[in-house]
Design a protein around this motif. Sequence first.
Motif, short mmCIF file in Angstrom:
data_model
loop_
_atom_site.label_atom_id
_atom_site.label_comp_id
_atom_site.label_asym_id
_atom_site.label_seq_id
_atom_site.Cartn_x
_atom_site.Cartn_y
_atom_site.Cartn_z
N ARG A 231 0.88 -1.17 0.00
CA ARG A 231 0.00 0.00 0.00
C ARG A 231 0.91 1.22 0.00
O ARG A 231 2.11 1.11 0.20
CB ARG A 231 -0.88 0.02 1.24
N VAL A 232 0.31 2.37 -0.22
CA VAL A 232 1.07 3.61 -0.21
C VAL A 232 1.04 4.18 1.20
O VAL A 232 -0.02 4.56 1.70
CB VAL A 232 0.49 4.63 -1.22
N HIS A 233 2.20 4.21 1.84
CA HIS A 233 2.32 4.79 3.18
C HIS A 233 2.95 6.17 3.00
O HIS A 233 4.04 6.29 2.47
CB HIS A 233 3.20 3.91 4.06
N PHE A 234 2.22 7.21 3.43
CA PHE A 234 2.74 8.56 3.23
C PHE A 234 2.67 9.36 4.52
O PHE A 234 1.84 9.12 5.39
CB PHE A 234 2.01 9.28 2.09
N HIS A 235 3.58 10.32 4.63
CA HIS A 235 3.62 11.26 5.75
C HIS A 235 3.26 12.64 5.20
O HIS A 235 3.69 13.00 4.10
CB HIS A 235 5.01 11.30 6.38
N GLY B 171 4.11 17.75 19.49
CA GLY B 171 3.72 18.99 18.84
C GLY B 171 4.13 19.10 17.38
O GLY B 171 3.84 20.08 16.72
N ASP B 172 4.81 18.08 16.86
CA ASP B 172 5.21 18.08 15.45
C ASP B 172 3.95 17.97 14.59
O ASP B 172 3.15 17.06 14.79
CB ASP B 172 6.15 16.89 15.19
N PRO B 173 3.74 18.88 13.64
CA PRO B 173 2.51 18.86 12.84
C PRO B 173 2.56 17.86 11.68
O PRO B 173 2.09 18.14 10.59
CB PRO B 173 2.42 20.30 12.33
N THR B 174 3.15 16.69 11.92
CA THR B 174 3.28 15.67 10.87
C THR B 174 2.49 14.43 11.26
O THR B 174 2.53 13.99 12.40
CB THR B 174 4.76 15.30 10.67
N GLY B 175 1.78 13.89 10.29
CA GLY B 175 1.01 12.66 10.49
C GLY B 175 1.26 11.70 9.34
O GLY B 175 2.01 12.01 8.41
N ASP B 176 0.64 10.54 9.40
CA ASP B 176 0.79 9.58 8.31
C ASP B 176 -0.53 8.86 8.09
O ASP B 176 -1.40 8.84 8.94
CB ASP B 176 1.92 8.58 8.59
N ASP B 177 -0.65 8.29 6.89
CA ASP B 177 -1.84 7.51 6.55
C ASP B 177 -1.47 6.55 5.42
O ASP B 177 -0.33 6.56 4.94
CB ASP B 177 -2.99 8.43 6.13
N TRP B 178 -2.44 5.74 5.04
CA TRP B 178 -2.23 4.71 4.03
C TRP B 178 -3.26 4.84 2.92
O TRP B 178 -4.44 5.08 3.19
CB TRP B 178 -2.37 3.32 4.67
#
Length: 175
Positions: free
Chosen positions: A75-79, A120-127
């Motif tokens: 799958r495509v894992h992106f940040h 507090g880092d404004p970074t997340g990830d999803d698939w």
Amino acid sequence: MFRVRILAGAPLAAALLALSGCSSHWGCTDTTAERGEAGVRVQVENTSGQPLGVTAEVVDWRLEPHPQVPSEGDRVHFHFRFVGADEASGPAVDACAVDKNRVALGCLTVYSSQAFGPDGDPTGDDWLDVEHPEQVAEVLLIPNDQSYDRRTCEQDVKDGGGLHPPRSAGRGDQL
């Protein structure tokens, strides 16, 4: 003479009906905003096309099996990162895996609230689940804020209507 009185009162009756919310759909109109230009880094914009002061960007992506269902393949894992967003009620944008011709292979909406970790880092990830992961050339974001979706005229003639975000992007859309 009686007929003249009835006709004279007609505009007042129509105004009272309109103000009370008992009018028909005459004043309710739905319009849809234009879809903005997709990119790796975008300025998030409201339905009028005005910047919200928030930048969304794809930090990185890769193909790999999802840890909960590795047997289903890559799958495509992106940040992603939202800069300038409010932690509690910020915007949302569509993220799409696209091929070399910028045709969407799979999309989903990511919310800025997903990007706030404990430090507090404004970074997340999803698939992103795509049918042919080997065709993915990049992951793009569409700048239109998808978090604000007011009621439509069909849902609420009295309070609905107005400018709505464009339809969320989906598989097969040209970006």
